[in-house]
Scaffold this active site. Sequence first.
Site, mmCIF file in Angstrom:
data_model
loop_
_atom_site.group_PDB
_atom_site.id
_atom_site.type_symbol
_atom_site.label_atom_id
_atom_site.label_comp_id
_atom_site.label_asym_id
_atom_site.label_seq_id
_atom_site.Cartn_x
_atom_site.Cartn_y
_atom_site.Cartn_z
ATOM 1 N N SER A 146 0.851 -1.177 0.000
ATOM 2 C CA SER A 146 0.000 0.000 0.000
ATOM 3 C C SER A 146 0.890 1.231 0.000
ATOM 4 O O SER A 146 2.043 1.175 0.462
ATOM 5 C CB SER A 146 -0.890 0.011 1.253
ATOM 6 O OG SER A 146 -1.521 1.267 1.442
ATOM 7 N N TYR A 184 -2.560 -1.792 10.206
ATOM 8 C CA TYR A 184 -2.645 -1.964 8.755
ATOM 9 C C TYR A 184 -1.381 -1.420 8.096
ATOM 10 O O TYR A 184 -0.748 -2.092 7.277
ATOM 11 C CB TYR A 184 -3.877 -1.246 8.210
ATOM 12 C CG TYR A 184 -3.964 -1.267 6.697
ATOM 13 C CD1 TYR A 184 -4.550 -2.337 6.033
ATOM 14 C CD2 TYR A 184 -3.444 -0.214 5.931
ATOM 15 C CE1 TYR A 184 -4.631 -2.362 4.647
ATOM 16 C CE2 TYR A 184 -3.509 -0.241 4.544
ATOM 17 C CZ TYR A 184 -4.099 -1.317 3.911
ATOM 18 O OH TYR A 184 -4.156 -1.352 2.541
#
Length: 247
Positions: free
Chosen positions: A138, A151
């Site tokens: 990400s 995350y």
Amino acid sequence: MNISGNTIFIPGATSGIGLGLALRLHAAGNRVIVAGRRTELLAEIVAQNPGIEAVTVDTADAASITRAADEVKARFPETNVLITMAGIMRIEDLHTGDFLAVAESTITTNLLGPLRLVAAFVDHLSGKPDAAIMTVSSGLAFVPLPITPTYNATKAAIHSFSESLRVQLADTGVQVIELAPPAVQTELLGQQDDPNAMPLEEFLSEVMTLIETQPDAHEILVQRVYPLRFAEANGSYHAVLETLSGH
């Protein structure tokens, strides 16, 4: 990675980026096996998209990954590409220890899941022509979104693991590619209608173009992720972090 002619296994392809990429790759001339926990949804995807195959897997369950990998290798022995797409994104408040359950679940799905998938397939892929493993990190691996700390940490770990995996597999012929999305309009964090997130179809089109035009790329980076990916290198890290912090 070749844009077509592959047999591709994509756990985590029942919605969002995973499903979108599966459909694009199928349309490009690949045999695609989607996987996820919800058997009804898998059946619906297969019924609506003739030629796509499906396997049930819970990427938070080590035994389920082993069973799914065995099934894929038995039913589709020509499988030469693994895309470790499954992931969850949850908000955490670190002021108390109550965040720990969410953190542990996130680590199990986002970090242990991909590692277990790689472990289940690496020997198989090493013997296949034009083999590839695509990991999914990400933009937040490079500058964190403070409300989703675990995350971010799992995605930073996936980036680091991908770098090591690429070096170690250099003698096998297995290409290691890291896909690092920006914020995309999906249900991952309820941002399907967020005007600041990248439209899903726009993201998918750019990704497919990059795969086709840069088949030897180490990273698949759409333009919208550049401010995150290169923030530290260009000296904008703290400014970007402040923006993500809502300051």
